[in-house]
Design a protein around this motif. Structure first.
Motif, mmCIF file in Angstrom:
data_model
loop_
_atom_site.group_PDB
_atom_site.id
_atom_site.type_symbol
_atom_site.label_atom_id
_atom_site.label_comp_id
_atom_site.label_asym_id
_atom_site.label_seq_id
_atom_site.Cartn_x
_atom_site.Cartn_y
_atom_site.Cartn_z
ATOM 1 N N VAL A 150 7.665 2.502 42.820
ATOM 2 C CA VAL A 150 8.770 1.863 42.104
ATOM 3 C C VAL A 150 8.826 0.390 42.491
ATOM 4 C CG1 VAL A 150 11.245 1.972 41.588
ATOM 5 C CG2 VAL A 150 10.011 4.053 42.273
ATOM 6 N N GLY A 151 9.097 -0.470 41.523
ATOM 7 C CA GLY A 151 9.219 -1.894 41.823
ATOM 8 C C GLY A 151 9.420 -2.700 40.561
ATOM 9 N N GLY A 152 9.603 -3.988 40.752
ATOM 10 C CA GLY A 152 9.664 -4.876 39.607
ATOM 11 C C GLY A 152 8.294 -4.966 38.951
ATOM 12 N N ALA A 153 8.266 -5.390 37.701
ATOM 13 C CA ALA A 153 6.995 -5.494 36.987
ATOM 14 C C ALA A 153 6.020 -6.384 37.743
ATOM 15 C CB ALA A 153 7.240 -6.030 35.588
ATOM 16 N N ARG A 154 6.508 -7.458 38.346
ATOM 17 C CA ARG A 154 5.649 -8.375 39.103
ATOM 18 C C ARG A 154 5.067 -7.677 40.332
ATOM 19 N NH1 ARG A 154 6.703 -11.683 43.320
ATOM 20 N NH2 ARG A 154 8.931 -11.189 43.202
ATOM 21 N N HIS A 155 5.912 -6.916 41.038
ATOM 22 C CA HIS A 155 5.437 -6.209 42.231
ATOM 23 C C HIS A 155 4.377 -5.160 41.866
ATOM 24 C CE1 HIS A 155 9.670 -7.227 43.848
ATOM 25 N NE2 HIS A 155 8.810 -8.115 44.314
ATOM 26 N N LEU A 156 4.622 -4.421 40.800
ATOM 27 C CA LEU A 156 3.663 -3.395 40.377
ATOM 28 C C LEU A 156 2.328 -4.019 39.992
ATOM 29 C CD1 LEU A 156 6.058 -1.145 38.256
ATOM 30 C CD2 LEU A 156 5.121 -0.635 40.526
ATOM 31 N N GLU A 157 2.369 -5.189 39.393
ATOM 32 C CA GLU A 157 1.121 -5.865 39.030
ATOM 33 C C GLU A 157 0.394 -6.361 40.278
ATOM 34 O OE1 GLU A 157 -1.979 -7.168 36.877
ATOM 35 O OE2 GLU A 157 -0.294 -5.952 36.175
ATOM 36 N N LEU A 158 1.141 -6.876 41.253
ATOM 37 C CA LEU A 158 0.521 -7.368 42.486
ATOM 38 C C LEU A 158 -0.207 -6.246 43.233
ATOM 39 C CD1 LEU A 158 3.354 -9.726 43.832
ATOM 40 C CD2 LEU A 158 1.061 -10.441 43.146
ATOM 41 N N ALA A 159 0.335 -5.031 43.164
ATOM 42 C CA ALA A 159 -0.244 -3.903 43.908
ATOM 43 C C ALA A 159 -1.070 -2.983 43.023
ATOM 44 C CB ALA A 159 0.872 -3.108 44.582
ATOM 45 N N ALA A 160 -1.367 -3.402 41.792
ATOM 46 C CA ALA A 160 -1.991 -2.509 40.803
ATOM 47 C C ALA A 160 -3.287 -1.884 41.300
ATOM 48 C CB ALA A 160 -2.239 -3.278 39.507
ATOM 49 N N SER A 161 -4.080 -2.618 42.064
ATOM 50 C CA SER A 161 -5.385 -2.102 42.487
ATOM 51 C C SER A 161 -5.271 -0.945 43.468
ATOM 52 C CB SER A 161 -6.211 -3.227 43.120
ATOM 53 O OG SER A 161 -5.582 -3.719 44.292
ATOM 54 N N LEU A 162 -4.090 -0.759 44.079
ATOM 55 C CA LEU A 162 -3.898 0.318 45.050
ATOM 56 C C LEU A 162 -3.209 1.538 44.454
ATOM 57 C CD1 LEU A 162 -2.658 -1.668 48.203
ATOM 58 C CD2 LEU A 162 -4.922 -0.681 47.845
ATOM 59 N N ILE A 163 -2.492 1.355 43.368
ATOM 60 C CA ILE A 163 -1.628 2.415 42.857
ATOM 61 C C ILE A 163 -2.439 3.462 42.091
ATOM 62 C CG2 ILE A 163 0.330 2.939 41.354
ATOM 63 C CD1 ILE A 163 1.340 0.083 41.851
ATOM 64 N N SER A 164 -2.300 4.726 42.528
ATOM 65 C CA SER A 164 -2.937 5.832 41.811
ATOM 66 C C SER A 164 -1.907 6.805 41.247
ATOM 67 C CB SER A 164 -3.899 6.587 42.734
ATOM 68 O OG SER A 164 -3.205 7.107 43.862
ATOM 69 N N GLY A 165 -0.681 6.727 41.742
ATOM 70 C CA GLY A 165 0.373 7.620 41.281
ATOM 71 C C GLY A 165 1.106 7.046 40.077
ATOM 72 N N GLU A 166 2.231 7.662 39.780
ATOM 73 C CA GLU A 166 3.062 7.229 38.663
ATOM 74 C C GLU A 166 3.759 5.900 39.000
ATOM 75 O OE1 GLU A 166 7.063 8.809 36.286
ATOM 76 O OE2 GLU A 166 5.936 10.162 37.616
ATOM 77 N N ARG A 167 3.939 5.056 38.008
ATOM 78 C CA ARG A 167 4.627 3.779 38.202
ATOM 79 C C ARG A 167 5.989 3.832 37.512
ATOM 80 N NH1 ARG A 167 0.139 -0.988 37.091
ATOM 81 N NH2 ARG A 167 -1.669 0.096 37.970
ATOM 82 N N LEU A 168 6.980 3.193 38.139
ATOM 83 C CA LEU A 168 8.309 3.088 37.546
ATOM 84 C C LEU A 168 8.838 1.682 37.779
ATOM 85 C CD1 LEU A 168 10.875 4.255 36.221
ATOM 86 C CD2 LEU A 168 11.596 5.009 38.511
ATOM 87 N N ALA A 169 8.971 0.912 36.701
ATOM 88 C CA ALA A 169 9.559 -0.430 36.810
ATOM 89 C C ALA A 169 11.081 -0.303 36.877
ATOM 90 C CB ALA A 169 9.149 -1.278 35.610
#
Length: 411
Positions: free
Chosen positions: A42-61
């Protein structure tokens, strides 16, 4: 201390990971594992983009308002969940809101340097000597209480327009020679640091993610808010309905503010007592009760001008208006103590151990206080102030109307 080898478990299933503008490059190995293993991030759209290369689970803005996501987070209790936040999540960050919903035993926080720490490091300012405020989502006027000659202030901006607005505020308060440094996107590829004098502020194209560093320089007649209670009466716009300076200082001493307390100011008038209450500490809160719209509006203008934009006003006549208000820790009755039911309503809502102070100038009001003193105890004092005024070509003492004050604590 966090064990670098630990990962999320059923006890600490909710991880709050601070991330900077350098993205995953700035994360520790531990933080990277937490993000990579999370079933929900979970995070702001900017945070999710910054960590995109690590995220394998579900995303929630984050939705608006923020708390709408908390039910979705709670539904994953016991599963690995990560909340991404800017820098230090517990320094004007989302950590506070999460603590209001989730237990600290459920959470593991891995912070990064805060924007304040990064800005202080860039400028060489000892952080313990700097006022730290946020203007993000808050009234600009909240910074006024910190504007004293020689002060250094770090402020989180709301957006790219905040710097220009702050420069205009400084100039209007005769502090136009103050230096304003704009630190944009600190720690990332777009980092930029620029400085201008407030009166000639001309910086443009400012990044929305900005920390402002202010070095205050004030003209001799600039309106500076002192630390002591008893502000000059002429700092307040009023129609005569004001607790005068010397009596106000005594009243603030009797109210004895403590961090985090809520004050009811019954008979708000110009707002002078509630405003000075709020100035004592940033955690204090105040609700003014005022029957007249013009006085309520005037009090709110005074609150903005003196750096306490968080003053709340309940418009209406006591005791009727009191029923739906949050219970106070402390109450001040500056007017209306003789009105039927006012004291009883305030006293019933005052929290156990709470303090009440009432001021009167009339004989009828004094008689009421004597009656209440006999029933509830406490302390009665009389405040009499005299000032030197011209008497023809000479000078003499002129006494103001004495004020009778009752102070009492609720069992």
């Amino acid at each position: 201390m966090v064990n670098p080898g630990a990962t999320c478990n059923a006890r600490r299933w909710l991880s709050i990971v601070g991330i900077g503008e350098d993205g995953v490059d700035g994360l520790s190995a531990h933080a990277r594992r937490l993000v990579a293993q999370a079933q929900l991030v979970v995070g702001g759209a900017r945070h999710l983009e910054l960590a995109a290369s690590l995220i394998s689970g579900e995303r929630l803005a984050w939705p608006s308002p923020l708390h709408l996501a908390f039910d979705q987070i709670a539904a994953r209790s016991g599963q690995p969940v990560v909340v991404l936040a800017s820098g230090d999540p517990f320094n004007f960050g989302v950590g506070k809101q999460l603590m209001q919903r989730f237990a600290v035993a459920d959470m593991l926080c891995v912070p990064q340097p805060s924007a304040f720490s990064l800005a202080a490091a860039r400028l060489g300012w000892p952080l313990q000597d700097v006022a730290q405020v946020t203007l993000h989502g808050r009234a600009l006027e909240g910074i006024i209480r910190h504007l004293t000659p020689g002060a250094r202030i770090l402020a989180l901006a709301w957006d790219g327009s905040t710097a220009a607005k702050l420069a205009a505020l400084l100039t209007s308060r005769r502090m136009g020679r103050s230096r304003l440094t704009v630190l944009e996107a600190i720690g990332g590829a777009q980092e930029r640091v620029r400085t201008a004098v407030a009166a000639g502020f001309d910086l443009s194209g400012i990044h929305p993610l900005t920390t402002l560093a202010l070095e205050v320089e004030a003209e001799p007649d600039a309106p500076v808010i002192p630390l002591a209670a008893g502000l000059a009466d002429d700092l307040f716009d009023h129609d005569g309905q004001i607790t005068k300076r010397d009596v106000r200082a005594v009243t603030l001493s009797a109210l004895a503010p403590r961090p985090g307390e809520l004050l009811w100011d019954v008979g708000l008038g110009s707002g002078s007592v509630a405003i000075e209450w709020l100035l004592r500490h940033g955690s204090l809160r105040a609700i003014g009760i005022e029957a007249r719209q013009d006085r309520a509006d005037r009090a709110l203008r005074n609150a903005l001008a003196l750096g306490t934009p968080d003053l709340k006003v309940a418009l209406g006549r006591a005791p009727a208006v009191l029923a739906d208000l949050e219970r106070p820790d402390v109450a001040f009755i500056g007017g209306g103590i003789s009105e039927p039911g006012v004291f009883e309503a305030v006293w019933s809502q005052l929290k156990p151990g709470g303090r009440l102070v009432a001021n009167v100038i009339s004989l009828e009001g004094e008689a009421r206080l004597i009656d209440l003193f006999e029933k509830h105890g406490g302390e009665l004092i009389r405040v009499a102030v005299s000032r030197v005024e011209p008497v023809g070509r000479m000078h003499g003492w002129r006494q103001a109307m004495p004020v009778t004050q009752w102070r009492v604590s609720k069992p």
